[in-house]
Design a protein around this motif. Structure first.
Motif, PDB file in Angstrom:
ATOM      1  N   TRP A  86      -0.697   3.363 -18.959  1.00  0.00           N
ATOM      2  CA  TRP A  86       0.298   1.978 -17.927  1.00  0.00           C
ATOM      3  C   TRP A  86      -0.061   0.841 -17.592  1.00  0.00           C
ATOM      4  O   TRP A  86       1.250   0.239 -16.912  1.00  0.00           O
ATOM      5  N   ARG A  87      -1.377   0.463 -17.522  1.00  0.00           N
ATOM      6  CA  ARG A  87      -0.587  -0.855 -17.502  1.00  0.00           C
ATOM      7  C   ARG A  87      -1.135  -1.728 -18.840  1.00  0.00           C
ATOM      8  O   ARG A  87      -1.741  -2.057 -19.318  1.00  0.00           O
ATOM      9  N   GLY A  88       0.173  -2.546 -18.842  1.00  0.00           N
ATOM     10  CA  GLY A  88       0.693  -3.345 -20.700  1.00  0.00           C
ATOM     11  C   GLY A  88       0.992  -2.131 -21.551  1.00  0.00           C
ATOM     12  O   GLY A  88       1.392  -2.826 -22.241  1.00  0.00           O
ATOM     13  N   GLY A  89       0.736  -1.280 -21.428  1.00  0.00           N
ATOM     14  CA  GLY A  89       2.105  -0.918 -22.292  1.00  0.00           C
ATOM     15  C   GLY A  89       2.357   0.920 -21.697  1.00  0.00           C
ATOM     16  O   GLY A  89       2.470   2.307 -22.134  1.00  0.00           O
ATOM     17  N   ALA A  90       3.660   0.792 -20.630  1.00  0.00           N
ATOM     18  CA  ALA A  90       3.465   1.594 -19.891  1.00  0.00           C
ATOM     19  C   ALA A  90       5.479   2.277 -21.064  1.00  0.00           C
ATOM     20  O   ALA A  90       5.273   3.410 -20.287  1.00  0.00           O
ATOM     21  N   TRP A  91       5.256   1.732 -21.672  1.00  0.00           N
ATOM     22  CA  TRP A  91       6.903   2.081 -22.857  1.00  0.00           C
ATOM     23  C   TRP A  91       5.885   3.550 -23.643  1.00  0.00           C
ATOM     24  O   TRP A  91       6.225   4.576 -23.946  1.00  0.00           O
ATOM     25  N   HIS A  92       4.398   2.877 -24.038  1.00  0.00           N
ATOM     26  CA  HIS A  92       3.452   4.423 -25.098  1.00  0.00           C
ATOM     27  C   HIS A  92       3.282   5.601 -23.759  1.00  0.00           C
ATOM     28  O   HIS A  92       3.433   6.986 -24.350  1.00  0.00           O
ATOM     29  N   ALA A  93       2.772   5.129 -22.248  1.00  0.00           N
ATOM     30  CA  ALA A  93       2.343   6.101 -21.725  1.00  0.00           C
ATOM     31  C   ALA A  93       3.957   7.659 -21.264  1.00  0.00           C
ATOM     32  O   ALA A  93       3.787   8.491 -21.233  1.00  0.00           O
ATOM     33  N   GLY A  94       5.128   6.250 -20.524  1.00  0.00           N
ATOM     34  CA  GLY A  94       5.918   7.224 -20.978  1.00  0.00           C
ATOM     35  C   GLY A  94       6.308   8.247 -21.834  1.00  0.00           C
ATOM     36  O   GLY A  94       7.103   8.702 -22.005  1.00  0.00           O
ATOM     37  N   HIS A  95       6.262   7.544 -22.913  1.00  0.00           N
ATOM     38  CA  HIS A  95       6.650   8.422 -24.199  1.00  0.00           C
ATOM     39  C   HIS A  95       6.119   9.567 -24.908  1.00  0.00           C
ATOM     40  O   HIS A  95       6.611  10.696 -24.644  1.00  0.00           O
TER      41      HIS A  95
ATOM     42  N   SER B  85       5.888   2.999  -8.469  1.00  0.00           N
ATOM     43  CA  SER B  85       5.888   2.090  -8.015  1.00  0.00           C
ATOM     44  C   SER B  85       6.711   2.022  -6.378  1.00  0.00           C
ATOM     45  O   SER B  85       8.318   1.677  -6.848  1.00  0.00           O
ATOM     46  N   PRO B  86       6.768   1.113  -4.839  1.00  0.00           N
ATOM     47  CA  PRO B  86       7.971   1.412  -4.471  1.00  0.00           C
ATOM     48  C   PRO B  86       8.572  -0.147  -4.443  1.00  0.00           C
ATOM     49  O   PRO B  86       9.965  -0.236  -3.517  1.00  0.00           O
ATOM     50  N   TRP B  87       8.112  -0.447  -5.113  1.00  0.00           N
ATOM     51  CA  TRP B  87       8.465  -2.345  -4.965  1.00  0.00           C
ATOM     52  C   TRP B  87       8.902  -2.037  -6.540  1.00  0.00           C
ATOM     53  O   TRP B  87      10.146  -2.783  -6.536  1.00  0.00           O
ATOM     54  N   THR B  88       9.310  -1.216  -8.010  1.00  0.00           N
ATOM     55  CA  THR B  88      10.442  -1.476  -8.848  1.00  0.00           C
ATOM     56  C   THR B  88      11.269  -0.194  -8.901  1.00  0.00           C
ATOM     57  O   THR B  88      11.226   0.044  -9.902  1.00  0.00           O
ATOM     58  N   GLY B  89      10.151   0.290  -8.593  1.00  0.00           N
ATOM     59  CA  GLY B  89      10.103   2.366  -9.160  1.00  0.00           C
ATOM     60  C   GLY B  89      10.225   2.790  -9.994  1.00  0.00           C
ATOM     61  O   GLY B  89      11.257   3.833 -10.566  1.00  0.00           O
ATOM     62  N   MET B  90       9.426   2.329 -10.748  1.00  0.00           N
ATOM     63  CA  MET B  90       8.475   2.953 -11.935  1.00  0.00           C
ATOM     64  C   MET B  90       7.322   2.747 -12.035  1.00  0.00           C
ATOM     65  O   MET B  90       6.471   2.905 -10.904  1.00  0.00           O
ATOM     66  N   TRP B  91       6.041   3.514 -12.868  1.00  0.00           N
ATOM     67  CA  TRP B  91       5.101   3.185 -12.806  1.00  0.00           C
ATOM     68  C   TRP B  91       5.031   2.551 -14.348  1.00  0.00           C
ATOM     69  O   TRP B  91       5.225   1.569 -15.157  1.00  0.00           O
ATOM     70  N   GLY B  92       2.950   1.931 -13.625  1.00  0.00           N
ATOM     71  CA  GLY B  92       2.592   0.550 -14.645  1.00  0.00           C
ATOM     72  C   GLY B  92       3.371  -0.415 -14.008  1.00  0.00           C
ATOM     73  O   GLY B  92       3.891  -1.029 -13.055  1.00  0.00           O
ATOM     74  N   GLU B  93       2.370  -1.235 -14.664  1.00  0.00           N
ATOM     75  CA  GLU B  93       2.048  -2.879 -14.047  1.00  0.00           C
ATOM     76  C   GLU B  93       3.431  -3.784 -14.816  1.00  0.00           C
ATOM     77  O   GLU B  93       3.081  -3.481 -16.324  1.00  0.00           O
ATOM     78  N   PRO B  94       4.049  -4.921 -14.738  1.00  0.00           N
ATOM     79  CA  PRO B  94       5.031  -5.602 -16.152  1.00  0.00           C
ATOM     80  C   PRO B  94       3.867  -6.390 -16.687  1.00  0.00           C
ATOM     81  O   PRO B  94       2.624  -6.678 -15.426  1.00  0.00           O
ATOM     82  N   GLY B  95       3.981  -7.066 -17.833  1.00  0.00           N
ATOM     83  CA  GLY B  95       2.823  -7.620 -18.489  1.00  0.00           C
ATOM     84  C   GLY B  95       3.495  -9.368 -18.570  1.00  0.00           C
ATOM     85  O   GLY B  95       4.412  -9.446 -18.004  1.00  0.00           O
ATOM     86  N   ASP B  96       2.949  -9.713 -18.943  1.00  0.00           N
ATOM     87  CA  ASP B  96       2.669 -11.219 -18.888  1.00  0.00           C
ATOM     88  C   ASP B  96       3.788 -11.982 -19.686  1.00  0.00           C
ATOM     89  O   ASP B  96       3.949 -13.254 -19.734  1.00  0.00           O
ATOM     90  N   ALA B  97       3.644 -10.973 -21.586  1.00  0.00           N
ATOM     91  CA  ALA B  97       4.548 -11.675 -22.421  1.00  0.00           C
ATOM     92  C   ALA B  97       5.245 -11.375 -22.233  1.00  0.00           C
ATOM     93  O   ALA B  97       6.466 -11.710 -22.414  1.00  0.00           O
TER      94      ALA B  97
END
Length: 545
Positions: A337-346, A382-394
């Motif tokens: 979920w950290r850095g690869g949320a698409w893969h985790a969501g898959h 996350s109550p701030w984004t409504g989503m799972w995981g954390e955004p990446g830097d890139a």
């Protein structure tokens, strides 16, 4: 000293004396004497207004107040007002009833900066022009830049910096200007341009569905490939079923329905319930396990293809029928979920869909497994984004938005469970849709657009930021409707400059996804009924039956 009607031109008709009227007539005569200058009845131009135009047309009852500065090629309709100290330059065309507040700048030209070795003041000017519709209200201290079109009945709030087109009826504000709400909400229907365009798109797709399917058929192997020259894949068989269902209302004509059902059911590994990828001979490999990305997606694609054909998996999906709440929670914890949320969501999508098919088959699901799945998602969102995981830097919020679509599709959408933070989802998705790395005209692909369209559709019920959602939907829909390739369907990528690029080649995957995207975007605009279809497969918009 300026008369007070220089700042309040509407007073001229009732307060001006004979000398004032005579001076105004002289001003009109001087302007009319210039080439390409025309003034209508009861036009008023303040004596202190600087009118240095190449061409000018002012419709009846239009006024120009004190200190205004007008240059270039300007055309105004009737009953317009250019208030005090407003600047209008370049090529600007405005309709009837346009009201412009004081200290506003409407600049229908720009400096070029193409030569870094040449000072800006020595580089040529360029002009695209500004077009403003009827009944538009432009507040004070607004800046409208070259190339902008403002639709009828729009409002540009005070202080707005307008750099992009403004839809008809929209109220925009801020720097850069964004939609605040609607003065006149968009209207959809068979009589609207949007409704007619959607109907024409759907008719074209239905008329050419047979050609799209025939193009992808590998007669030598008796299987579908995504596009001519590709090797057959499991997904291509399923995409063919979905395309045929949504456009023809039947199974693909290349193979009898019962044969397709038998093949898809026969590809399932009875030991795991999974379907592996095809080898070079068109035979499914032994799935590596649940962590096999192809096998995880086939839970969706094969399951929904069988569902559309009136059938289902032959064997249990042991990834959920032979697990425990503890093992399932540990599996979800271990996803990237950290850095690869698409893969985790898959994989979260595959778990939810496996639960759905297990319910449909009547298989016993161990106690607490479904509760553990939804409980994990509710605890970790996350109550701030409504989503799972954390955004990446890139890549901004790309990963979490794409991961949210996959995880929510297999859970909240598939089971019709309300989202925990729908407004935060909208905030995050709208922020993402402004990222030109992924949403400029040349960078659109089906995955990124679907992963915006579906969450906005899923979170739409509250009406939160609905005007902004409509603007995004309209923009993306415009690209999608123009991307159909005759006889071939859609490519995965839209508008890619290199038309030979593999992901721009029309194929079954792109066609299936964009047909669903078009429906979702049209529905956000209240116009999906004009399409005459609703997707019923993987990317279905409603709860799975």
């Amino acid at each position: 000293m300026s008369a007070r009607w220089d700042f309040s031109p509407w007073l001229f008709g009732s307060e001006a004396g004979p000398d004032d009227v005579a001076r105004q007539a002289e001003r009109h005569a001087e302007l009319r004497a210039r080439a390409d200058h025309a003034l209508g009845e009861s036009v008023y131009i303040a004596e202190s207004a600087n009118v240095d135009t190449d061409a000018l047309a002012l419709g009846a009852h239009t006024t120009v107040a004190a200190g205004a500065y007008l240059t270039g090629d300007l055309r105004f309709g009737e009953h317009c007002t250019v208030n005090a100290y407003t600047v209008v330059r370049g090529r600007v065309a405005a309709g009837d009833g346009v009201r412009i507040g004081a200290h506003t700048s409407i600049l229908g030209f720009n400096h070029t900066m193409s030569d870094p070795d040449l000072p800006v003041h020595r580089q040529p000017l360029e002009t695209q022009g500004i077009d403003i519709g009827d009944d538009v209200w432009i507040g004070s201290h607004v800046v409208v830049l070259d190339g902008v079109t403002v639709g009828d009945q729009a409002v540009l709030a005070a202080g707005a910096v307008v750099t992009k087109d403004v839809p008809a009826g929209a109220i925009v504000g801020g720097n850069p200007a964004k939609l605040i709400r609607w003065r006149v909400p968009p209207r959809a229907g068979t009589a609207s341009p949007l409704g007619a365009r959607l109907a024409a798109y759907a008719d074209r797709a239905r008329d050419q569905a047979g050609d799209v399917l025939a193009r992808a058929w590998d007669a030598a192997r008796g299987l579908f490939a995504d596009a001519p020259g590709d090797a057959p894949t499991v997904r291509a068989q399923c995409d063919a079923v979905e395309v045929a269902d949504v456009l023809l209302g039947s199974a693909p004509p290349q193979t009898p329905r019962d044969e397709v059902v038998a093949r898809l059911r026969g590809w399932q590994d009875p030991a795991t319930g999974l379907v592996g990828a095809l080898d070079a001979g068109g035979v499914p490999r032994q799935p590596a396990g649940f962590d096999d990305p192809d096998a995880a997606y086939h839970v969706l694609s094969v399951g929904y293809a069988l569902d559309l054909l009136g059938s289902g998996f032959a064997a249990p999906l042991r990834m959920v029928t032979e697990t425990t709440p503890e093992r399932l929670t540990a599996l979800l914890d271990g996803l990237p979920w950290r850095g690869g949320a698409w893969h985790a969501g898959h994989f979260a999508d595959a778990i939810g869909t496996a639960l759905h098919w297990s319910r449909r088959r009547g298989d016993a699901i161990p106690a607490g497994v479904e509760e553990a799945f939804f409980g994990w998602l509710l605890r970790r969102v996350s109550p701030w984004t409504g989503m799972w995981g954390e955004p990446g830097d890139a890549d901004g919020v790309l990963q979490i938005v794409n991961g949210f679509y996959r995880a929510s599709r297999g859970s909240f959408a598939q089971f019709s469970v309300p989202l925990p933070y729908p407004d935060r989802v909208v905030d995050t998705v709208l922020r993402h849709a402004e990222d030109e790395r992924f949403f400029s005209a040349g960078a659109l692909n089906a995955c990124n657009v679907l992963d915006v369209a579906h969450p906005l559709w899923l979170a739409r019920r509250s009406g939160y930021r609905s005007g902004e959602i409509a603007v995004v939907a309209e923009r993306l829909l415009d690209h999608a409707l123009g991307a159909w390739n005759d006889g071939a369907g859609h490519g995965f990528r839209v508008g890619w400059p290199a038309r030979t690029a593999r992901d721009a080649t029309p194929g079954l995957q792109g066609t299936e996804m964009w047909l669903s995207i078009v429906w979702l975007l049209a529905d956000l605009l209240g116009a999906s009924g004009e399409l005459g279809y609703t997707p019923r497969g993987v990317h279905r918009p409603v709860r799975a039956g």
